[in-house]
Enzyme design. Structure first.
Site, PDB file in Angstrom:
ATOM      1  CB  SER A 138      64.249  54.365  16.567  1.00  0.00           C
ATOM      2  OG  SER A 138      63.841  53.146  15.963  1.00  0.00           O
ATOM      3  CE1 TYR A 151      63.372  57.245  11.567  1.00  0.00           C
ATOM      4  CE2 TYR A 151      64.013  54.998  12.121  1.00  0.00           C
ATOM      5  CZ  TYR A 151      63.251  56.127  12.369  1.00  0.00           C
ATOM      6  OH  TYR A 151      62.369  56.132  13.431  1.00  0.00           O
TER       7      TYR A 151
HETATM    8  N1  LIG Z   1      56.230  54.753  14.543  1.00  0.00           N
HETATM    9  C1  LIG Z   1      57.301  54.023  14.750  1.00  0.00           C
HETATM   10  O1  LIG Z   1      57.340  52.818  14.478  1.00  0.00           O
HETATM   11  C2  LIG Z   1      58.524  54.664  15.336  1.00  0.00           C
HETATM   12  C3  LIG Z   1      59.533  53.837  15.841  1.00  0.00           C
HETATM   13  C4  LIG Z   1      60.678  54.410  16.362  1.00  0.00           C
HETATM   14  C5  LIG Z   1      60.809  55.786  16.394  1.00  0.00           C
HETATM   15  N2  LIG Z   1      59.804  56.582  15.899  1.00  0.00           N
HETATM   16  C6  LIG Z   1      60.005  58.024  15.922  1.00  0.00           C
HETATM   17  O2  LIG Z   1      58.886  58.667  16.464  1.00  0.00           O
HETATM   18  C7  LIG Z   1      58.826  60.001  15.969  1.00  0.00           C
HETATM   19  C8  LIG Z   1      57.401  60.310  15.526  1.00  0.00           C
HETATM   20  O3  LIG Z   1      57.095  59.523  14.392  1.00  0.00           O
HETATM   21  P1  LIG Z   1      55.646  58.891  14.156  1.00  0.00           P
HETATM   22  O4  LIG Z   1      55.837  57.426  14.126  1.00  0.00           O
HETATM   23  O5  LIG Z   1      54.683  59.484  15.070  1.00  0.00           O
HETATM   24  O6  LIG Z   1      55.358  59.305  12.631  1.00  0.00           O
HETATM   25  P2  LIG Z   1      54.553  60.556  12.013  1.00  0.00           P
HETATM   26  O7  LIG Z   1      53.121  60.507  12.398  1.00  0.00           O
HETATM   27  O8  LIG Z   1      54.916  60.573  10.569  1.00  0.00           O
HETATM   28  O9  LIG Z   1      55.203  61.773  12.772  1.00  0.00           O
HETATM   29  C9  LIG Z   1      56.318  62.459  12.326  1.00  0.00           C
HETATM   30  C10 LIG Z   1      56.076  63.925  12.623  1.00  0.00           C
HETATM   31  O10 LIG Z   1      57.254  64.658  12.304  1.00  0.00           O
HETATM   32  C11 LIG Z   1      56.862  65.866  11.723  1.00  0.00           C
HETATM   33  N3  LIG Z   1      57.926  66.348  10.832  1.00  0.00           N
HETATM   34  C12 LIG Z   1      58.547  65.677   9.839  1.00  0.00           C
HETATM   35  N4  LIG Z   1      59.411  66.492   9.196  1.00  0.00           N
HETATM   36  C13 LIG Z   1      59.319  67.706   9.823  1.00  0.00           C
HETATM   37  C14 LIG Z   1      59.948  68.953   9.618  1.00  0.00           C
HETATM   38  N5  LIG Z   1      60.850  69.153   8.634  1.00  0.00           N
HETATM   39  N6  LIG Z   1      59.624  69.984  10.441  1.00  0.00           N
HETATM   40  C15 LIG Z   1      58.719  69.804  11.439  1.00  0.00           C
HETATM   41  N7  LIG Z   1      58.086  68.648  11.675  1.00  0.00           N
HETATM   42  C16 LIG Z   1      58.385  67.604  10.860  1.00  0.00           C
HETATM   43  C17 LIG Z   1      55.601  65.562  10.924  1.00  0.00           C
HETATM   44  O11 LIG Z   1      54.781  66.706  10.830  1.00  0.00           O
HETATM   45  P3  LIG Z   1      54.659  67.594   9.475  1.00  0.00           P
HETATM   46  O12 LIG Z   1      54.712  66.637   8.325  1.00  0.00           O
HETATM   47  O13 LIG Z   1      53.361  68.306   9.646  1.00  0.00           O
HETATM   48  O14 LIG Z   1      55.826  68.540   9.528  1.00  0.00           O
HETATM   49  C18 LIG Z   1      54.943  64.496  11.792  1.00  0.00           C
HETATM   50  O15 LIG Z   1      53.948  65.068  12.643  1.00  0.00           O
HETATM   51  C19 LIG Z   1      59.862  60.093  14.858  1.00  0.00           C
HETATM   52  O16 LIG Z   1      61.036  60.717  15.354  1.00  0.00           O
HETATM   53  C20 LIG Z   1      60.147  58.645  14.541  1.00  0.00           C
HETATM   54  O17 LIG Z   1      61.431  58.457  14.010  1.00  0.00           O
HETATM   55  C21 LIG Z   1      58.673  56.047  15.383  1.00  0.00           C
END
Ligand SMILES: NC(=O)c1ccc[n+]([C@@H]2O[C@H](COP(=O)([O-])OP(=O)(O)OC[C@H]3O[C@@H](n4cnc5c(N)ncnc54)[C@H](OP(=O)(O)O)[C@@H]3O)[C@@H](O)[C@H]2O)c1
Length: 251
Positions: A138, A151
């Site tokens: 991130s 985080y």
């Molecule tokens: N969106 C942003 O602004 C942003 C910025 C920087 C970094 N990121 C990173 O990008 C990645 C994806 O996030 P996103 O933004 O796409 O949000 P998201 O849609 O909430 O995706 C997170 C995913 O992680 C899975 N997950 C969470 N806990 C889990 C567990 N215990 N076991 C297996 N799967 C799990 C969830 O699936 P289930 O709930 O079905 O398990 C979900 O599909 C993350 O690592 C996040 O930190 C996002």
């Protein structure tokens, strides 16, 4: 990274960045397997994209991760890439002492999860003609958001771990690529984030990531333009300023 012809496992592939990367990688001619806890979310991805497969996984659960890795290799012997994308982001109020359960969940999911899964897959990857470990950190790895200290710390740790692993694997056929997203329109922090105009549209982010992966196949880090002020804050001497601005906006 060679952008086609891989068999790629994407954790957290049922929603947000993971789902969008799954669809983009599938469209580029890769075999894609999405994994996560919510079966309905995974089913929605496989129904819309014939050919994408799914597997249930709770990345917080150490035993589940080990068994899952063995199963994934058995089902998909050509598996040669993992995108360690699953993550959680929850605000913590440390002075109010509401934080410990959140910190432990965040570290287990965002840091131990990728370490455990990659470690379990690596012996198999090392036997492949070429393989790729992708991590998702991130911009907050480089400039922490005060509302989410654990985080931000897990993302800084993933950056550091990715650098260390890349060095350990430098004379092997396994490459390590870190994707550092900026603030992107997903539901990571809740439904409001997916429509927040301050966040980067998901489709734009994925297009830029895929372009970097395709045009800079040797890049160890994928840093889209919007993330550069955070990624290079320290190097450009603007860390204090960027930290203050970020936390005034979102803190
Ligand atoms: N969106 C942003 O602004 C942003 C910025 C920087 C970094 N990121 C990173 O990008 C990645 C994806 O996030 P996103 O933004 O796409 O949000 P998201 O849609 O909430 O995706 C997170 C995913 O992680 C899975 N997950 C969470 N806990 C889990 C567990 N215990 N076991 C297996 N799967 C799990 C969830 O699936 P289930 O709930 O079905 O398990 C979900 O599909 C993350 O690592 C996040 O930190 C996002």
């Amino acid at each position: 990274m060679k952008i086609s012809g891989n068999t790629i496992l994407i954790t957290g592939g049922g929603s947000g960045i993971g789902r969008a990367l799954a669809e983009a990688m599938h469209a580029k001619g890769n075999k894609v397997i999405v994994a996560g806890r919510r079966e309905a979310a995974l089913d929605a991805v496989t129904a819309r994209n014939p050919g994408i497969e799914s597997m249930l996984l709770d990345i917080q659960d150490e035993d589940d991760v080990a068994a899952f890795a063995l199963q994934a290799i058995e089902r998909f012997p050509q598996l040669n890439a993992v995108i360690n994308n699953a993550g959680v982001m929850k605000p913590e109020n440390v002075p109010a002492a509401d934080n410990l359960a959140i910190a432990e969940e965040t570290i287990a999911t965002n840091l131990l999860g990728p370490i455990r899964l990659t470690t379990a897959l690596l012996p198999h990857f090392l036997q492949q003609p070429r393989a790729t470990v992708l991590t998702v950190s991130s911009g907050l790895a480089f400039v922490p958001l005060s509302a989410t200290p654990s985080y931000s710390a897990t993302k800084a740790a993933i950056h550091s771990w990715s650098m260390g692993l890349r060095e350990q694997l430098k004379n092997t056929t396994v490459e390590v690529i870190e994707i550092a997203p900026p603030y992107v329109q997903t539901e990571l922090l809740g439904p409001h984030q997916a429509v927040d105009p301050a966040a980067m549209p998901l489709a734009d982010f994925i297009t830029e990531v895929m372009t970097i992966l395709e045009t800079q196949p040797e890049a160890g880090e994928v840093i889209v333009e919007r993330c550069k002020p955070l990624r290079f804050a320290e190097a450009t001497g603007t860390l204090g300023q960027v930290f203050a601005a970020l936390n005034a906006q979102h803190g």
